[in-house]
Design an enzyme around this catalytic site. Structure first.
Site, PDB file in Angstrom:
ATOM      1  N   SER A 215     -83.738 149.702   6.053  1.00 57.73           N
ATOM      2  CA  SER A 215     -83.601 148.625   6.504  1.00 57.73           C
ATOM      3  C   SER A 215     -83.112 148.728   7.974  1.00 57.73           C
ATOM      4  O   SER A 215     -84.379 149.642   8.700  1.00 57.73           O
ATOM      5  CB  SER A 215     -82.013 147.962   6.407  1.00 57.73           C
ATOM      6  OG  SER A 215     -82.025 146.731   6.249  1.00 57.73           O
ATOM      7  N   ASN A 216     -82.676 148.222   8.549  1.00 53.91           N
ATOM      8  CA  ASN A 216     -82.107 148.380  10.230  1.00 53.91           C
ATOM      9  C   ASN A 216     -80.678 148.299  11.056  1.00 53.91           C
ATOM     10  O   ASN A 216     -79.589 147.514  10.156  1.00 53.91           O
ATOM     11  CB  ASN A 216     -82.940 147.249  10.878  1.00 53.91           C
ATOM     12  CG  ASN A 216     -82.995 145.913  10.743  1.00 53.91           C
ATOM     13  OD1 ASN A 216     -81.639 145.965  11.376  1.00 53.91           O
ATOM     14  ND2 ASN A 216     -84.383 145.412  10.164  1.00 53.91           N
ATOM     15  N   ARG A 217     -80.473 148.476  11.929  1.00 53.60           N
ATOM     16  CA  ARG A 217     -78.719 148.522  12.239  1.00 53.60           C
ATOM     17  C   ARG A 217     -78.299 146.853  12.436  1.00 53.60           C
ATOM     18  O   ARG A 217     -76.873 147.045  13.291  1.00 53.60           O
ATOM     19  CB  ARG A 217     -78.597 149.443  13.251  1.00 53.60           C
ATOM     20  CG  ARG A 217     -78.983 150.821  13.338  1.00 53.60           C
ATOM     21  CD  ARG A 217     -78.595 151.672  14.600  1.00 53.60           C
ATOM     22  NE  ARG A 217     -80.000 153.389  14.350  1.00 53.60           N
ATOM     23  CZ  ARG A 217     -78.335 153.217  13.668  1.00 53.60           C
ATOM     24  NH1 ARG A 217     -77.702 153.831  12.991  1.00 53.60           N
ATOM     25  NH2 ARG A 217     -79.607 154.864  13.343  1.00 53.60           N
ATOM     26  N   ALA A 282     -83.357 140.342  12.838  1.00 54.75           N
ATOM     27  CA  ALA A 282     -84.600 141.371  13.353  1.00 54.75           C
ATOM     28  C   ALA A 282     -85.315 142.111  11.647  1.00 54.75           C
ATOM     29  O   ALA A 282     -84.576 142.614  10.458  1.00 54.75           O
ATOM     30  CB  ALA A 282     -83.908 142.968  13.150  1.00 54.75           C
TER      31      ALA A 282
END
Ligand code: CTP
Length: 420
Positions: A215-217, A282
């Site tokens: 995943s991402n932030r 995102a």
């Protein structure tokens, strides 16, 4: 906006701080409080020390159903000069003395009411009441001008008999005028009424095995702020959201998704319904090629290679499918912001891109603030300095709305309709 009576209560769900200062007209604040309550507002009264000499706090407490605050620091209480304005949709000061106007104009904070005004972000409506000579004094005139220039709404006092026995301008404005000023300060702009906006937000999670994912932030805050702002401005909104810790915004249909594939499906299915798509999510660009159905065990291995495959570029896919929808994308960059963003605008066939330098201090993932540059198809740039994500949402909606209006007027001037 209609006043009380014809269309029922107009302030349901709003939280108002009513400030009362030491004027003989303080007794009129009791009637104003009852009117605000009748309109459906929750009202918290704040009094100055001199106001308590005219009307007892108990009167306001009983009617409002809330304790009346007079001090900045009360025992075992939070810091009210911060918490009250933060929770309020608007602050109304009625009556406001010349002293109250002066303190507010000069930025003085020596009691709860004046300190609160220094922290307030919500609309502030001030209804002065004083002797006619005081109201005409150049110092008071100057303070009123300063306050108005800063966005404070000042409801002028009225002409008539004054407490001094004279006749002049100084009587507290009729409460219906104060109420009307409050209602119009709270009435949202409805420029997006009739539009259906599809917004994506948050990260996607691409499973590696049943317990792990890539995943991402992304926190989702920018997309949620956009959804709330668009809703407040009259749009119908569907928010397709990856996993976030944010509460579902009121009045908005939220479609929860996990993976880029889910998000592609959810957005594609609603593209035809929408008039505008804003892609703030995102999205993971890669996903594990073979997600394991059971937890991957270490089995003595010291390293591990994960094979990845590309996910669908959702924006590019929507761009290929769209008919008349306006498409807005984001570009999250760490270098060459404008060049990369322009490339994405062209490659994905967008109408507008929000170029985000995610290395800017205080902006980007997880923050409540953001700084960005808006770039349209004509290459016009709008720099948006560091601001709250909600303020940025409004700025993005302003630009998108201007593009929609320009498209509509271009079409109207062409003999044959059809944008693409
Ligand atoms: N986006 C998308 N589908 C993807 C990846 C991104 O729709 N698989 C969208 C994002 O929601 C954003 C825009 O494309 O609106 C740009 O995303 P960004 O992550 O900045 O760029 P990428 O296109 O992924 O390119 P790169 O990672 O190479 O910078």
């Amino acid at each position: 906006m209609a006043l009380s009576g014809s269309n029922g209560p107009t302030l349901i769900g709003t939280r108002i701080v009513l400030g009362v200062t030491g004027s003989i007209a303080a007794y009129k604040a009791v009637s104003l409080l009852r009117t605000l309550l009748r309109e459906g507002a929750t009202v918290q009264v704040v009094m100055t020390a001199s106001a308590t000499k005219f009307v007892t706090p108990l009167t306001f407490e009983v009617l409002s159903g809330h304790p009346v605050s007079t001090e900045v620091f009360e025992a075992h209480q939070e810091m009210k000069h911060l918490s009250l304005p933060e929770q309020a949709d608007a602050i109304v000061i009625a009556p406001a003395t010349a002293n109250c106007l002066a303190k507010s104009a000069l930025g003085l904070g020596d009691d709860l009411l004046s300190t609160m005004l220094l922290t307030a972000q919500c609309p502030v409506i001030i209804a002065p009441a004083m002797d006619g000579g005081m109201w005409m004094h150049p110092a008071v005139t100057e303070h009123v001008r300063t306050l108005r220039a800063r966005g404070t709404i000042v409801v002028d006092p009225e002409e008539g008999p004054l407490a001094s026995g004279k006749v002049g301008q100084g009587r507290l404005a009729d409460e219906h005028k104060i109420l009307a000023a409050l209602q119009s300060a709270l009435a949202p702009q409805r420029d997006w009424q009739g539009h259906r906006i599809l917004i994506s937000a948050g990260p996607t999670q691409e499973p590696i095995d049943p317990v792990r994912f890539i995943s991402n932030r992304s926190s989702g805050k920018m997309g949620y702020a956009l959804a709330e702002a668009a809703r407040a401005r009259g749009a119908q909104v569907v928010l397709v959201s990856g996993p976030t810790a944010l509460p579902a915004p009121r009045g908005i249909e939220v479609v929860p998704v996990e993976t880029a594939a889910d998000m592609t499906k959810a957005l594609s299915a609603r593209l035809a319904w929408s008039t505008v798509v804003i892609m703030a999510a995102a999205v993971a660009d890669f996903r594990p090629l073979h997600p394991a159905s059971q937890k991957i065990k270490k089995q003595g291995q010291t390293d591990q290679t994960l094979a990845l495959e590309r996910t669908t570029d959702i924006l590019a896919a929507l761009s290929a499918q769209r008919t008349t929808q306006l498409l807005v994308g984001f570009a999250a960059e760490t270098q060459d912001l404008i060049a990369h963003a322009k490339d994405k605008l062209t490659a994905k066939g967008l109408d507008l891109i929000v170029a985000n330098d995610i290395t800017t201090e205080g902006a980007g993932f997880g923050s409540d603030h953001n700084a960005a540059t808006l770039i349209d198809r004509q290459g016009a740039l709008i720099e948006l300095p560091l601001m709250s994500k909600r303020a940025m949402a409004d700025a993005i909606l302003n630009k998108a709305h201007a593009l929609l209006c320009a498209t509509a007027s271009n079409q109207a001037s062409k003999p044959v309709a059809g944008r693409r």
